[in-house]
Design a protein around this motif. Structure first.
Motif, PDB file in Angstrom:
ATOM      1  N   ARG A  13       0.834  -1.204   0.000  1.00  0.00           N
ATOM      2  CA  ARG A  13       0.000   0.000   0.000  1.00  0.00           C
ATOM      3  C   ARG A  13       0.875   1.264   0.000  1.00  0.00           C
ATOM      4  O   ARG A  13       0.571   2.244  -0.688  1.00  0.00           O
ATOM      5  CB  ARG A  13      -0.923   0.002   1.204  1.00  0.00           C
ATOM      6  CG  ARG A  13      -1.740   1.271   1.362  1.00  0.00           C
ATOM      7  CD  ARG A  13      -2.791   1.412   0.272  1.00  0.00           C
ATOM      8  NE  ARG A  13      -3.866   0.450   0.485  1.00  0.00           N
ATOM      9  CZ  ARG A  13      -4.896   0.299  -0.341  1.00  0.00           C
ATOM     10  NH1 ARG A  13      -4.949   1.036  -1.452  1.00  0.00           N
ATOM     11  NH2 ARG A  13      -5.837  -0.589  -0.092  1.00  0.00           N
ATOM     12  N   GLN A  14       1.964   1.233   0.745  1.00  0.00           N
ATOM     13  CA  GLN A  14       2.862   2.378   0.779  1.00  0.00           C
ATOM     14  C   GLN A  14       3.511   2.615  -0.597  1.00  0.00           C
ATOM     15  O   GLN A  14       3.652   3.754  -1.035  1.00  0.00           O
ATOM     16  CB  GLN A  14       3.950   2.174   1.846  1.00  0.00           C
ATOM     17  CG  GLN A  14       3.418   2.138   3.275  1.00  0.00           C
ATOM     18  CD  GLN A  14       4.530   1.972   4.287  1.00  0.00           C
ATOM     19  OE1 GLN A  14       5.525   2.714   4.262  1.00  0.00           O
ATOM     20  NE2 GLN A  14       4.391   0.997   5.194  1.00  0.00           N
ATOM     21  N   GLN A  16       2.231   1.645  -3.484  1.00  0.00           N
ATOM     22  CA  GLN A  16       1.161   2.117  -4.367  1.00  0.00           C
ATOM     23  C   GLN A  16       0.900   3.606  -4.143  1.00  0.00           C
ATOM     24  O   GLN A  16       0.789   4.377  -5.108  1.00  0.00           O
ATOM     25  CB  GLN A  16      -0.113   1.331  -4.112  1.00  0.00           C
ATOM     26  CG  GLN A  16      -1.312   1.815  -4.947  1.00  0.00           C
ATOM     27  CD  GLN A  16      -2.635   1.636  -4.243  1.00  0.00           C
ATOM     28  OE1 GLN A  16      -2.829   0.634  -3.582  1.00  0.00           O
ATOM     29  NE2 GLN A  16      -3.525   2.616  -4.375  1.00  0.00           N
ATOM     30  N   ASP A  17       0.800   4.029  -2.887  1.00  0.00           N
ATOM     31  CA  ASP A  17       0.526   5.436  -2.583  1.00  0.00           C
ATOM     32  C   ASP A  17       1.643   6.334  -3.116  1.00  0.00           C
ATOM     33  O   ASP A  17       1.372   7.431  -3.626  1.00  0.00           O
ATOM     34  CB  ASP A  17       0.380   5.634  -1.070  1.00  0.00           C
ATOM     35  CG  ASP A  17      -0.911   5.038  -0.525  1.00  0.00           C
ATOM     36  OD1 ASP A  17      -1.814   4.755  -1.333  1.00  0.00           O
ATOM     37  OD2 ASP A  17      -0.999   4.838   0.704  1.00  0.00           O
ATOM     38  N   TRP A  18       2.879   5.886  -2.986  1.00  0.00           N
ATOM     39  CA  TRP A  18       4.018   6.695  -3.446  1.00  0.00           C
ATOM     40  C   TRP A  18       3.985   6.852  -4.959  1.00  0.00           C
ATOM     41  O   TRP A  18       4.149   7.967  -5.491  1.00  0.00           O
ATOM     42  CB  TRP A  18       5.317   6.018  -3.004  1.00  0.00           C
ATOM     43  CG  TRP A  18       6.561   6.758  -3.444  1.00  0.00           C
ATOM     44  CD1 TRP A  18       7.051   7.922  -2.928  1.00  0.00           C
ATOM     45  CD2 TRP A  18       7.461   6.354  -4.473  1.00  0.00           C
ATOM     46  NE1 TRP A  18       8.205   8.276  -3.585  1.00  0.00           N
ATOM     47  CE2 TRP A  18       8.485   7.331  -4.538  1.00  0.00           C
ATOM     48  CE3 TRP A  18       7.516   5.269  -5.334  1.00  0.00           C
ATOM     49  CZ2 TRP A  18       9.536   7.251  -5.438  1.00  0.00           C
ATOM     50  CZ3 TRP A  18       8.562   5.193  -6.233  1.00  0.00           C
ATOM     51  CH2 TRP A  18       9.561   6.162  -6.292  1.00  0.00           C
ATOM     52  N   GLU A  20       1.332   6.435  -6.915  1.00  0.00           N
ATOM     53  CA  GLU A  20       0.124   7.172  -7.284  1.00  0.00           C
ATOM     54  C   GLU A  20       0.332   8.672  -7.089  1.00  0.00           C
ATOM     55  O   GLU A  20      -0.091   9.484  -7.924  1.00  0.00           O
ATOM     56  CB  GLU A  20      -1.059   6.686  -6.446  1.00  0.00           C
ATOM     57  CG  GLU A  20      -2.365   7.389  -6.806  1.00  0.00           C
ATOM     58  CD  GLU A  20      -3.576   6.785  -6.098  1.00  0.00           C
ATOM     59  OE1 GLU A  20      -4.619   7.465  -6.058  1.00  0.00           O
ATOM     60  OE2 GLU A  20      -3.461   5.648  -5.596  1.00  0.00           O
ATOM     61  N   TYR A  21       0.988   9.058  -6.003  1.00  0.00           N
ATOM     62  CA  TYR A  21       1.257  10.481  -5.756  1.00  0.00           C
ATOM     63  C   TYR A  21       2.107  11.059  -6.879  1.00  0.00           C
ATOM     64  O   TYR A  21       1.821  12.153  -7.397  1.00  0.00           O
ATOM     65  CB  TYR A  21       1.955  10.645  -4.407  1.00  0.00           C
ATOM     66  CG  TYR A  21       2.403  12.066  -4.139  1.00  0.00           C
ATOM     67  CD1 TYR A  21       1.512  13.019  -3.643  1.00  0.00           C
ATOM     68  CD2 TYR A  21       3.722  12.456  -4.401  1.00  0.00           C
ATOM     69  CE1 TYR A  21       1.916  14.329  -3.407  1.00  0.00           C
ATOM     70  CE2 TYR A  21       4.134  13.766  -4.172  1.00  0.00           C
ATOM     71  CZ  TYR A  21       3.236  14.698  -3.677  1.00  0.00           C
ATOM     72  OH  TYR A  21       3.635  15.988  -3.454  1.00  0.00           O
ATOM     73  N   ALA A  54       1.115  -3.874  -5.663  1.00  0.00           N
ATOM     74  CA  ALA A  54       0.976  -2.416  -5.742  1.00  0.00           C
ATOM     75  C   ALA A  54       0.648  -1.980  -7.163  1.00  0.00           C
ATOM     76  O   ALA A  54      -0.237  -1.148  -7.389  1.00  0.00           O
ATOM     77  CB  ALA A  54       2.264  -1.745  -5.268  1.00  0.00           C
ATOM     78  N   LYS A  61      -7.047   1.156 -10.837  1.00  0.00           N
ATOM     79  CA  LYS A  61      -7.443   2.565 -10.786  1.00  0.00           C
ATOM     80  C   LYS A  61      -7.240   3.265 -12.137  1.00  0.00           C
ATOM     81  O   LYS A  61      -7.432   4.479 -12.238  1.00  0.00           O
ATOM     82  CB  LYS A  61      -6.626   3.307  -9.717  1.00  0.00           C
ATOM     83  CG  LYS A  61      -6.976   2.934  -8.295  1.00  0.00           C
ATOM     84  CD  LYS A  61      -6.244   3.848  -7.313  1.00  0.00           C
ATOM     85  CE  LYS A  61      -6.707   3.621  -5.890  1.00  0.00           C
ATOM     86  NZ  LYS A  61      -6.122   4.606  -4.943  1.00  0.00           N
TER      87      LYS A  61
END
Length: 240
Positions: A13-14, A16-18, A20-21, A54, A61
């Motif tokens: 998740r971390q 993926q978030d990085w 995605e940002y 990820a 998305k």
């Protein structure tokens, strides 16, 4: 970025978030290639399964796309492909400030099938020239087309296409200054292995298929074409 291993947030998740940002902030541009699973695994000190999860979530998305044998890429904005009485590949792309390119894969003269003969108002078995072409936008493959023309009316059309990369320009040599779309039929299916390979997409991803008939200003059929479009790169806009 350094992963927080005791934060209570899963490592995938971390990651993926990085990613995605960086995509949403424009640091990773549309069409740019992401590091490989192995490169990301080494960078974050995790196994490839964690990275794969990820990337899978980013694909769900619609932020990245994966091309078989090429890697993962930041997804580009869908191309609006206008379908109407005057449908032109190059014009559709130039209108959106994209760079069009057409490549002739093969050409051959074959007997007209029942479907082709009916569309071109020929006798079954009459010779037709078939051009198989690959269409690109900004260097990205978006469609594979099989265009059929009456051989007696357009001899050497394939050589002209090789020179111009445009059916419209090649037809002008034969006095066809303009033409219009008489009919378009749209359907969807999974690609064959060959279609997926040429379009550089997975076989599990659907394609959009158009069967169309173009006629000249005298309403004489000049082209029957089956085009296969990458459904994740193109969306049709029906013009009335």
């Amino acid at each position: 970025m350094e992963l927080q291993r005791r934060s209570g947030v899963a490592l995938w998740r971390q990651i993926q978030d990085w990613l995605e940002y960086r995509i949403r902030e424009g640091e990773l541009k549309p069409g740019s290639r992401l590091p490989t699973e192995q490169e990301l695994a080494v960078q974050f000190g995790v196994n490839r399964h964690t990275v794969r999860r990820a990337l899978s979530l980013l694909a769900e998305k619609d932020l990245v796309r994966t091309e078989q044998g090429s890697g993962s890429f930041v997804r580009e904005q869908l191309i609006d492909y206008a379908v109407g009485t005057r449908t032109r590949f190059h014009e559709n792309l130039l209108r959106q400030e994209r760079k069009p390119r057409g490549e002739l894969i093969s050409s051959s003269v074959i007997p007209a099938t029942t479907v082709v003969a009916r569309a071109l108002e020929l006798e079954k078995g009459d010779p037709v020239l078939v051009l198989e072409t690959l269409g690109e936008a900004d260097g990205v493959r978006i469609c594979l087309a099989s265009a059929h023309f009456p051989q007696s009316r357009f001899p050497g059309l394939d050589d002209l296409y090789r020179q111009t990369g445009s059916v419209t320009q090649a037809l002008r040599h034969f006095g066809v200054k303009d033409y219009r779309r008489r009919r378009t039929q749209i359907s969807g299916r999974l690609p064959t292995a060959r279609e997926a390979r040429i379009l550089a997409q997975p076989r599990t991803r659907p394609i959009l298929v158009t069967e169309s008939v173009n006629v000249d200003t005298r309403d004489w059929p000049i082209e029957y074409c089956e085009s296969r479009f990458c459904a994740d790169r193109v969306q049709f806009v029906i013009e009335t």
